[in-house]
Design a protein around this motif. Structure first.
Motif, short mmCIF file in Angstrom:
data_model
loop_
_atom_site.label_atom_id
_atom_site.label_comp_id
_atom_site.label_asym_id
_atom_site.label_seq_id
_atom_site.Cartn_x
_atom_site.Cartn_y
_atom_site.Cartn_z
N VAL A 1 0.76 -1.09 0.00
CA VAL A 1 -0.09 -0.06 0.14
C VAL A 1 0.97 1.20 0.08
CG1 VAL A 1 -1.74 1.15 1.24
CG2 VAL A 1 -1.80 -1.13 1.26
N LEU A 2 0.91 2.05 -1.07
CA LEU A 2 1.67 3.08 -1.12
C LEU A 2 0.86 4.51 -1.41
CD1 LEU A 2 4.39 1.81 -3.81
CD2 LEU A 2 4.36 1.58 -1.22
N ALA A 3 0.83 5.44 -0.54
CA ALA A 3 0.32 6.75 -0.52
C ALA A 3 1.19 7.75 -0.70
CB ALA A 3 -0.55 6.75 0.72
N GLY A 4 1.17 8.76 -1.60
CA GLY A 4 1.88 9.68 -2.00
C GLY A 4 2.94 9.26 -3.05
N TYR A 5 2.57 8.77 -3.99
CA TYR A 5 3.37 8.24 -5.16
C TYR A 5 2.81 8.37 -6.75
CZ TYR A 5 5.85 5.71 -1.64
OH TYR A 5 6.94 5.43 -0.76
N THR A 6 3.62 8.79 -7.70
CA THR A 6 3.16 8.82 -8.96
C THR A 6 3.54 7.28 -9.74
OG1 THR A 6 5.09 9.75 -9.87
CG2 THR A 6 3.29 11.24 -8.90
N PRO A 7 2.82 6.84 -10.46
CA PRO A 7 3.16 5.61 -11.20
C PRO A 7 4.27 5.82 -12.05
CG PRO A 7 0.85 6.15 -11.59
CD PRO A 7 1.34 7.43 -11.12
N GLY A 8 5.09 4.53 -11.96
CA GLY A 8 6.36 4.72 -12.96
C GLY A 8 5.73 4.78 -14.26
N THR A 9 6.83 5.15 -15.24
CA THR A 9 6.61 5.44 -16.57
C THR A 9 7.50 4.06 -17.23
OG1 THR A 9 8.66 6.74 -16.83
CG2 THR A 9 6.17 7.62 -16.63
N GLY A 10 6.53 3.55 -18.03
CA GLY A 10 7.20 2.10 -18.68
C GLY A 10 6.64 0.86 -17.91
N ALA A 11 6.81 -0.22 -18.85
CA ALA A 11 6.55 -1.53 -18.23
C ALA A 11 7.57 -1.67 -17.09
CB ALA A 11 6.78 -2.49 -18.97
N GLY A 12 6.99 -2.06 -15.72
CA GLY A 12 7.90 -2.73 -14.59
C GLY A 12 8.75 -1.54 -14.15
N ALA A 13 8.49 -0.21 -14.45
CA ALA A 13 9.08 0.76 -13.59
C ALA A 13 8.55 1.12 -12.19
CB ALA A 13 8.88 2.30 -14.51
N ALA A 14 9.31 1.45 -11.34
CA ALA A 14 8.93 1.71 -10.07
C ALA A 14 8.23 2.94 -9.74
CB ALA A 14 10.15 1.56 -8.93
N PRO A 15 7.20 3.11 -8.74
CA PRO A 15 6.72 4.41 -8.51
C PRO A 15 7.65 5.13 -7.95
CG PRO A 15 5.62 2.70 -7.08
CD PRO A 15 6.62 1.87 -7.96
N THR A 16 7.19 6.69 -7.90
CA THR A 16 7.95 7.76 -7.48
C THR A 16 7.16 8.48 -6.42
OG1 THR A 16 9.03 7.93 -9.60
CG2 THR A 16 9.42 10.02 -8.04
N ALA A 17 8.14 8.59 -5.36
CA ALA A 17 7.34 9.26 -4.17
C ALA A 17 7.11 10.78 -4.48
CB ALA A 17 8.41 9.12 -2.91
N GLN A 18 6.01 11.20 -3.83
CA GLN A 18 5.82 12.67 -3.95
C GLN A 18 5.05 13.02 -2.44
OE1 GLN A 18 3.01 13.26 -7.10
NE2 GLN A 18 1.35 12.17 -5.85
N SER A 19 5.11 14.43 -2.20
CA SER A 19 4.52 14.68 -0.99
C SER A 19 2.97 14.48 -0.93
CB SER A 19 4.57 16.33 -0.92
OG SER A 19 4.02 16.95 -1.92
N GLY A 20 2.47 14.55 0.21
CA GLY A 20 1.11 14.35 0.34
C GLY A 20 0.58 12.97 0.90
N GLY A 21 1.46 12.12 0.96
CA GLY A 21 1.15 10.71 1.31
C GLY A 21 0.62 10.50 2.86
N GLN A 22 -0.50 10.19 2.84
CA GLN A 22 -1.14 9.87 4.43
C GLN A 22 -2.04 8.55 4.48
OE1 GLN A 22 -2.98 13.25 6.23
NE2 GLN A 22 -1.44 14.70 5.46
N MET A 23 -2.08 7.71 5.56
CA MET A 23 -2.93 7.02 5.64
C MET A 23 -3.26 6.37 6.86
SD MET A 23 -0.87 3.53 4.21
CE MET A 23 0.08 4.23 3.04
N GLY A 24 -4.53 6.04 7.15
CA GLY A 24 -4.72 5.32 8.55
C GLY A 24 -5.15 3.94 8.23
#
Length: 491
Positions: A349-372
């Motif tokens: 579960v990843l909050a505060g991420y943009t999807p990776g570009t291209g097949a198999g690319a890892a997501p990139t962290a960005q600000s604003g991620g929160q969760m309970g």
């Protein structure tokens, strides 16, 4: 105004009636007979090839179908095409879609005579319909043979499509029993192409309701770890902005409900401000993908969240009664409140991420991620991360980048063990929550109370215009009224 009535009989003896209520014209054509050219006359045993409606009024025209099951019949009537051609010059009150289609025992399927190699069955209404209520889609066999041909190892998959344009008002509602794309041939040959069913809706999809979505559980996930029904087989439901110049609307789904199990299913909401408001599956899940550009308000899983992939702008709340296995959630901002009623295994579960570009690319962290997070069980080989960029793809190491806005508030009833997880640093084997600020408690967690299968919610008043009663194949009040009216007019 009563326009047209057709009475016919299926191969297995089931009697059917199709009736157009309101302005417009109706035409029904059976599949060819023994000569392969001339259609079987309506009224003789046969299968429907095409149902065509023209000149409809969007506020009055309804297509109503009723089936009377014979002693040896299955109570289902199959058709291969249902068409309402687009208007050439739309004008007031004519040629701009339909109010409703209410034919719960009519099924979209392969009615081609013999073993046709590839079938492209469709429901095509480019001017839209407010309510579409039919039996569902059956892709597995050719019903043009007696008995039906078994699934074949064709070089091409059968493709069935339901294309609904933007109606003049309200939005679109789709109600059916089930969609079935299972193919037992894949148990022998996994390279056999799979059958595909696509629901493509322009504008808002008010309601999508089905009892089950059946598919082949042996199909592999793609390189991204999510299921793509348009390319891999299975069922895809899409709500998107209209592609017609001059039509202004966005994709959105109000209520999406599957009462039982869902297998090989993809749900996509596209366009600006595209949201999925309420998502519910009452049974078990297997290879289910959800994509909502703007976000998901509520997602509920009655019998657990297994092999589910969710990608959304944000989530307000998610509840899974039996926990989660082999799933992933990727949220651009706030993941909201997440409650799992059992173990969480092999789930990220990843909050505060943009999807990776291209097949198999890892997501990139960005600000604003929160969760309970609340877990009424153990956490094994799973990651909950908020705005953290792992070092070389591994969480919990000293060199990972923690953005300052990341926050997780979590409570876990059982154990946390990531000792076998290659995405977690060995020195952090007893951790599963990664953020700049983490508040973690241990203690009892009350499991969620999401309704489980069997669960068949009934649409509320006004949500399915033009359909008086969803009675599982029994004549609606409108149909019974028309029958009485015809009886009085008969000499």
């Amino acid at each position: 105004m009563l326009s047209t009535v057709y009475h016919g009989v299926d191969f297995d003896g089931d009697l059917w009636t199709l009736r157009l209520v309101g302005p417009g014209s109706l035409r029904v054509t059976n599949q060819p007979g023994t000569d392969g050219v001339t259609p079987v006359p309506i009224g003789e045993p046969g299968l429907i090839d095409t149902i065509t409606v023209q000149g409809a009024n969007p506020s009055k025209t309804r297509l109503i179908g009723v089936v009377e099951q014979a002693a040896g019949g299955d109570g289902r009537v199959f058709f291969e095409n249902l068409l309402s051609p687009a208007s050439v010059s739309p004008g007031p009150g004519t040629g701009v879609g339909m109010l409703a289609i209410d034919m719960p025992d009519f099924w979209l399927g392969d009615t081609s005579p013999g073993g046709t190699e590839q079938v492209q069955g469709r429901i095509d209404i480019p001017d839209g319909v407010v309510t579409l209520h039919f039996g569902g889609v059956e892709t597995r066999a050719s019903f043009g043979a007696e008995p039906p041909d078994p699934p074949s190892a064709d070089s091409q998959p059968n493709r069935f499509s339901i294309n609904l344009g933007l109606p003049t008002r309200v939005g679109t509602s789709i109600i059916l029993d089930r969609v079935d794309t299972t193919n037992p041939e894949t148990l022998v040959d996994p390279l056999t192409p799979q059958d595909i069913v696509t629901f493509n809706v322009s504008g808002r999809l008010n309601v999508f309701q089905a009892n089950t979505i059946e598919g082949d559980p042996t199909l592999d996930l793609g390189e991204t770890g999510s299921f793509d029904g348009q390319n891999s087989g299975g069922t895809t439901i899409i709500s998107q902005a209209p592609q017609v110049p001059g039509q202004v609307a966005t994709g959105a789904i109000g209520r999406f409900r599957i009462g039982g199990n869902a297998t090989n299913m993809t749900v996509q909401v596209g366009g600006n401000n595209a949201r999925l408001t309420n998502f519910f599956i009452g049974g078990e899940t297997n290879k289910v993908t959800i994509s909502a550009v703007e976000g998901v308000r509520t997602a509920m899983f009655g019998l657990g969240m297994d092999t589910v992939s969710i990608q959304a702008g944000e989530i307000e709340q998610l509840k899974a009664n039996r926990g989660a296995v082999g799933s992933s959630i990727l949220v651009g901002r706030n993941a909201g409140s997440l409650t799992f009623g059992g173990d969480v295994i092999n789930t990220n579960v990843l909050a505060g991420y943009t999807p990776g570009t291209g097949a198999g690319a890892a997501p990139t962290a960005q600000s604003g991620g929160q969760m309970g997070v609340r877990v009424a069980g153990d956490v094994f080989d799973s990651i909950f991360a908020a705005s953290v960029q792992p070092f070389e793809g591994v969480f919990g190491g000293p060199n990972e980048l923690e953005l300052p806005t990341g926050y997780i508030n979590a409570k876990v009833e059982g154990l946390i063990d990531n000792s076998l997880n290659p995405l977690v640093s060995p020195e952090s084997f007893d951790q599963a929550f990664f953020a700049r600020r983490v508040r973690l408690e241990a203690g009892p967690v009350i499991p969620p109370a999401a309704p489980g299968a069997p669960f068949r919610p009934q649409p509320g008043p006004g949500r399915t215009p033009g359909v008086d009663g969803l009675s599982g194949g029994q004549p609606s009040p409108t149909f019974r009224f028309i029958e009485r009216l015809n009886a009085r007019q008969t000499p």
